[in-house]
Design a protein around this motif. Structure first.
Motif, PDB file in Angstrom:
ATOM      1  N   LYS A   1       0.836  -1.202   0.000  1.00 56.99           N
ATOM      2  CA  LYS A   1       0.000   0.000   0.000  1.00 56.99           C
ATOM      3  C   LYS A   1       0.869   1.249   0.000  1.00 56.99           C
ATOM      4  O   LYS A   1       1.810   1.371   0.791  1.00 56.99           O
ATOM      5  N   ILE A   2       0.506   2.172  -0.887  1.00 56.64           N
ATOM      6  CA  ILE A   2       1.306   3.392  -1.015  1.00 56.64           C
ATOM      7  C   ILE A   2       0.396   4.537  -1.411  1.00 56.64           C
ATOM      8  O   ILE A   2      -0.553   4.362  -2.196  1.00 56.64           O
ATOM      9  N   PHE A   3       0.678   5.720  -0.844  1.00 53.38           N
ATOM     10  CA  PHE A   3      -0.126   6.910  -1.125  1.00 53.38           C
ATOM     11  C   PHE A   3       0.609   7.798  -2.116  1.00 53.38           C
ATOM     12  O   PHE A   3       1.717   8.265  -1.832  1.00 53.38           O
ATOM     13  N   GLY A   4      -0.035   8.049  -3.261  1.00 49.02           N
ATOM     14  CA  GLY A   4       0.532   8.950  -4.272  1.00 49.02           C
ATOM     15  C   GLY A   4       0.052   8.513  -5.640  1.00 49.02           C
ATOM     16  O   GLY A   4      -0.459   7.404  -5.797  1.00 49.02           O
ATOM     17  N   PRO A   5       0.205   9.380  -6.651  1.00 47.07           N
ATOM     18  CA  PRO A   5      -0.198   9.006  -8.009  1.00 47.07           C
ATOM     19  C   PRO A   5       0.829   8.095  -8.679  1.00 47.07           C
ATOM     20  O   PRO A   5       2.016   8.166  -8.379  1.00 47.07           O
ATOM     21  N   ARG A   6       0.339   7.256  -9.579  1.00 43.87           N
ATOM     22  CA  ARG A   6       1.250   6.452 -10.399  1.00 43.87           C
ATOM     23  C   ARG A   6       1.985   7.369 -11.368  1.00 43.87           C
ATOM     24  O   ARG A   6       1.584   8.509 -11.599  1.00 43.87           O
ATOM     25  N   LYS A   7       3.007   6.784 -12.007  1.00 44.96           N
ATOM     26  CA  LYS A   7       3.852   7.549 -12.922  1.00 44.96           C
ATOM     27  C   LYS A   7       3.041   8.224 -14.031  1.00 44.96           C
ATOM     28  O   LYS A   7       3.254   9.399 -14.350  1.00 44.96           O
ATOM     29  N   ASP A   8       2.082   7.493 -14.597  1.00 43.70           N
ATOM     30  CA  ASP A   8       1.339   8.055 -15.727  1.00 43.70           C
ATOM     31  C   ASP A   8       0.363   9.153 -15.280  1.00 43.70           C
ATOM     32  O   ASP A   8      -0.220   9.841 -16.108  1.00 43.70           O
ATOM     33  N   ALA A   9       0.159   9.307 -13.968  1.00 40.70           N
ATOM     34  CA  ALA A   9      -0.671  10.401 -13.448  1.00 40.70           C
ATOM     35  C   ALA A   9       0.209  11.526 -12.872  1.00 40.70           C
ATOM     36  O   ALA A   9      -0.144  12.707 -12.970  1.00 40.70           O
ATOM     37  N   ALA A  10       1.369  11.150 -12.322  1.00 44.91           N
ATOM     38  CA  ALA A  10       2.291  12.161 -11.788  1.00 44.91           C
ATOM     39  C   ALA A  10       2.832  13.047 -12.904  1.00 44.91           C
ATOM     40  O   ALA A  10       3.379  14.126 -12.645  1.00 44.91           O
ATOM     41  N   ILE A  11       2.634  12.624 -14.146  1.00 41.49           N
ATOM     42  CA  ILE A  11       3.068  13.428 -15.292  1.00 41.49           C
ATOM     43  C   ILE A  11       2.377  14.795 -15.287  1.00 41.49           C
ATOM     44  O   ILE A  11       2.852  15.749 -15.908  1.00 41.49           O
ATOM     45  N   ILE A  12       1.288  14.914 -14.566  1.00 44.00           N
ATOM     46  CA  ILE A  12       0.593  16.201 -14.489  1.00 44.00           C
ATOM     47  C   ILE A  12       1.510  17.280 -13.907  1.00 44.00           C
ATOM     48  O   ILE A  12       1.362  18.461 -14.206  1.00 44.00           O
ATOM     49  N   GLU A  13       2.477  16.872 -13.083  1.00 46.23           N
ATOM     50  CA  GLU A  13       3.502  17.806 -12.612  1.00 46.23           C
ATOM     51  C   GLU A  13       4.782  17.692 -13.441  1.00 46.23           C
ATOM     52  O   GLU A  13       5.436  18.708 -13.714  1.00 46.23           O
ATOM     53  N   ALA A  14       5.120  16.486 -13.853  1.00 46.91           N
ATOM     54  CA  ALA A  14       6.427  16.244 -14.486  1.00 46.91           C
ATOM     55  C   ALA A  14       6.504  16.824 -15.896  1.00 46.91           C
ATOM     56  O   ALA A  14       7.594  17.051 -16.404  1.00 46.91           O
ATOM     57  N   SER A  15       5.340  17.062 -16.532  1.00 50.49           N
ATOM     58  CA  SER A  15       5.347  17.697 -17.856  1.00 50.49           C
ATOM     59  C   SER A  15       4.331  18.828 -17.902  1.00 50.49           C
ATOM     60  O   SER A  15       3.115  18.595 -17.867  1.00 50.49           O
ATOM     61  N   LYS A  16       4.838  20.048 -18.015  1.00 47.94           N
ATOM     62  CA  LYS A  16       3.938  21.195 -18.081  1.00 47.94           C
ATOM     63  C   LYS A  16       3.164  21.188 -19.401  1.00 47.94           C
ATOM     64  O   LYS A  16       2.028  21.657 -19.463  1.00 47.94           O
ATOM     65  N   ALA A  17       3.783  20.654 -20.468  1.00 49.47           N
ATOM     66  CA  ALA A  17       3.078  20.566 -21.746  1.00 49.47           C
ATOM     67  C   ALA A  17       1.884  19.621 -21.609  1.00 49.47           C
ATOM     68  O   ALA A  17       0.768  19.931 -22.064  1.00 49.47           O
ATOM     69  N   PHE A  18       2.107  18.480 -20.926  1.00 52.93           N
ATOM     70  CA  PHE A  18       0.993  17.551 -20.699  1.00 52.93           C
ATOM     71  C   PHE A  18      -0.128  18.242 -19.938  1.00 52.93           C
ATOM     72  O   PHE A  18      -1.301  18.156 -20.303  1.00 52.93           O
ATOM     73  N   SER A  19       0.232  18.943 -18.857  1.00 55.83           N
ATOM     74  CA  SER A  19      -0.829  19.499 -18.008  1.00 55.83           C
ATOM     75  C   SER A  19      -1.563  20.634 -18.721  1.00 55.83           C
ATOM     76  O   SER A  19      -2.778  20.768 -18.589  1.00 55.83           O
ATOM     77  N   LYS A  20      -0.853  21.422 -19.540  1.00 57.07           N
ATOM     78  CA  LYS A  20      -1.555  22.484 -20.297  1.00 57.07           C
ATOM     79  C   LYS A  20      -2.499  21.865 -21.330  1.00 57.07           C
ATOM     80  O   LYS A  20      -3.634  22.322 -21.490  1.00 57.07           O
ATOM     81  N   ASP A  21      -2.042  20.822 -22.035  1.00 59.24           N
ATOM     82  CA  ASP A  21      -2.904  20.175 -23.029  1.00 59.24           C
ATOM     83  C   ASP A  21      -4.138  19.565 -22.355  1.00 59.24           C
ATOM     84  O   ASP A  21      -5.247  19.634 -22.886  1.00 59.24           O
ATOM     85  N   LEU A  22      -3.913  18.974 -21.173  1.00 56.83           N
ATOM     86  CA  LEU A  22      -5.045  18.398 -20.434  1.00 56.83           C
ATOM     87  C   LEU A  22      -6.053  19.486 -20.065  1.00 56.83           C
ATOM     88  O   LEU A  22      -7.263  19.331 -20.238  1.00 56.83           O
ATOM     89  N   MET A  23      -5.528  20.602 -19.550  1.00 58.93           N
ATOM     90  CA  MET A  23      -6.423  21.700 -19.148  1.00 58.93           C
ATOM     91  C   MET A  23      -7.213  22.209 -20.342  1.00 58.93           C
ATOM     92  O   MET A  23      -8.409  22.467 -20.248  1.00 58.93           O
ATOM     93  N   GLN A  24      -6.511  22.337 -21.474  1.00 58.70           N
ATOM     94  CA  GLN A  24      -7.215  22.830 -22.663  1.00 58.70           C
ATOM     95  C   GLN A  24      -8.309  21.848 -23.077  1.00 58.70           C
ATOM     96  O   GLN A  24      -9.439  22.238 -23.337  1.00 58.70           O
ATOM     97  N   LYS A  25      -7.973  20.568 -23.077  1.00 62.51           N
ATOM     98  CA  LYS A  25      -8.925  19.554 -23.545  1.00 62.51           C
ATOM     99  C   LYS A  25     -10.159  19.485 -22.646  1.00 62.51           C
ATOM    100  O   LYS A  25     -11.265  19.274 -23.133  1.00 62.51           O
ATOM    101  N   TYR A  26      -9.971  19.654 -21.349  1.00 62.94           N
ATOM    102  CA  TYR A  26     -11.098  19.490 -20.415  1.00 62.94           C
ATOM    103  C   TYR A  26     -11.609  20.831 -19.868  1.00 62.94           C
ATOM    104  O   TYR A  26     -12.287  20.858 -18.838  1.00 62.94           O
ATOM    105  N   CYS A  27     -11.290  21.909 -20.577  1.00 63.89           N
ATOM    106  CA  CYS A  27     -11.847  23.239 -20.252  1.00 63.89           C
ATOM    107  C   CYS A  27     -11.554  23.682 -18.823  1.00 63.89           C
ATOM    108  O   CYS A  27     -12.418  24.228 -18.132  1.00 63.89           O
TER     109      CYS A  27
END
Ligand code: AMP
Ligand code: GLY
Length: 424
Positions: free
Chosen positions: A88-114
């Motif tokens: 048991k571990i508390f925290g996001p998996r790698k494919d979700a932690a990318i929301i911090e690790a890639s600013k391009a990913f997080s901006k594209d996500l924000m744009q896509k989901y308004c």
């Protein structure tokens, strides 16, 4: 149950302090920890990026829950690794932690989901980046895509500065591979707030509001740091702002991540810019803020452990978190020269005197033990945190603690929490 906290800064000291109070917990370990943490938990000499050693330790010690403080092990996949082994571990998996690790990913996500955020472009070449800068005008913000320890953001006042920042980053000179892509975005004005929530990928529990102080000097002057102080609650987060942040930022992001096949579990930290009651998102972090965690956990009335366990189990439904009515303020004391090159190894005096104060707790960030003494060992050294009936009283009490502690070259801001007072 035994708990392992991964990390060794002020945030992890606060997590250990809070977790150790839980009646569910028999022993807390912290890897690598620090001398302050060592007073509450057993420090384990394993670095936070030694994932296999952390896994071996957790298995052999029979750790019931691991809590990850910093972004680095999250983006390296520590949660995936532990979960594959049934731990048991508390925290996001790698494919979700990318929301911090890639600013391009997080901006594209924000744009896509308004999710409301600044207009932006993502670039790997200088010429189109220059064209974007010319279209947008200055001031303009240039960000390295990857993790850069809070230093990868340049606010350019002139075209020349913006283009130089782009060239530095894309050439790899400024932030190595983290700068191989850049995000360039519209400059936003307003007041910032840190909006943190705990989520299991579906249910979202917001934490109390908080505000950080990123710049090194009073009045938000000078270069940005990891954070020179924080307080909670933050009056800029009015009930209307809170509702907007929950509906437009947290809910859309958590649902968006699920729709992308990257369910987000852990702490989701939205850095908000608030102007005339309107919320826009500057960034996401995949973890508790440091130093926001220190005042937040001092205000948390509920036992945090059942909440962290529920997230690790993927079922937060029906849970809530209670808060003390008191306010909390954390003043960071830093080494001379920070956030540039700084000196370490200076003996810290007055820790025992500060500890005598009521409602004050001194969290260690960058300290080390030398010849039986506590010495400076990092840029941010201590987070002197106090509770008070109001933000004003918490500020006064925190600075009483600060005044009792010193070392050669110590620096700290004198205006932590002032923004909250100016609003009232
Ligand atoms: P970030 O790591 O993306 O949060 O950026 C660090 C800091 O840079 C933020 O806390 C803000 O103070 C500032 N910043 C980032 N993006 C913007 C923006 N678009 N407009 C104005 N300031 C920004
Ligand atoms: N205090 C800002 C951060 O943790 O990113």
């Amino acid at each position: 149950m035994k708990v392992l906290v991964v990390g060794g800064g002020g945030r992890e000291h606060a997590l250990v302090w809070k977790i150790a109070q839980s009646p569910l917990v028999t022993k807390v370990f912290c890897a690598p920890g620090n001398p302050g943490i060592g007073q509450l938990a057993e420090n384990v000499p394993i670095r936070m990026d030694e994932l296999d050693r952390l896994l071996d330790f957790a298995r052999s010690e029979g750790i019931g829950l691991t809590v990850v403080g910093p972004e680095q092990p999250l983006s390296m996949g520590i949660v995936d690794l532990f979960e594959e082994q049934g731990l048991k571990i508390f925290g996001p998996r790698k494919d979700a932690a990318i929301i911090e690790a890639s600013k391009a990913f997080s901006k594209d996500l924000m744009q896509k989901y308004c999710v409301p955020t600044a207009a932006y472009g993502v670039f790997t070449e200088v010429a189109p980046a220059e064209a974007f800068i010319d279209r947008t005008g200055v001031p303009i913000v240039v960000k390295a895509d990857g993790l850069a320890a809070g230093k990868g953001v340049i606010i350019a006042q002139t075209r020349q500065e913006a283009v130089a920042a782009v060239r530095d980053m894309l050439s790899g000179n400024a932030f190595g591979s983290a700068g191989a892509r850049v995000v360039i975005e519209e400059f936003l004005t307003g007041e910032e707030a840190s909006f943190l929530a705990i989520t299991d990928g579906t249910n979202i529990i917001p934490l109390a509001s908080a505000q950080d102080h990123k710049a090194i000097f009073d009045g938000d002057k000078g270069p940005n740091t990891g954070g020179m102080g924080a307080y909670s609650p933050a009056p800029v987060v009015t009930p209307a702002v809170h509702e907007q942040a929950m509906a437009l930022v947290l809910r859309r992001t958590v649902d968006g991540m699920a729709a992308e096949g990257r369910p987000y579990r852990g702490v989701l930290y939205a850095g908000l810019m608030i102007k005339e009651g309107r919320v826009r998102t500057l960034e996401f972090n995949a973890r508790f803020g440091d130093p926001e965690c220190q005042p937040l956990l001092m205000r948390m009335k509920s036992d945090i452990v059942p909440v962290l366990m529920a997230v690790a189990d993927g079922d937060l439904a029906g849970r809530s978190i209670e808060w003390h009515d008191k306010a909390a303020v954390c003043v960071v004391m830093a080494s001379e020269g920070y956030p540039g090159d700084y000196r370490t190894g200076d003996a810290i005096s007055g820790l025992d005197k500060a500890a005598e104060l009521d409602d004050v707790y001194v969290f260690h960030a960058g300290t080390a033990a030398k010849d039986g003494r506590c010495v400076t060992g990092g840029g941010r050294v201590l987070g002197v945190t106090a509770l008070g009936a109001t933000v004003r009283q918490a500020i006064e009490q925190a600075y009483r603690g600060v005044e009792r502690i010193t070392w050669p070259g110590v620096q700290y801001r004198r205006d932590i929490g002032k923004k909250a007072l100016n609003r009232r």
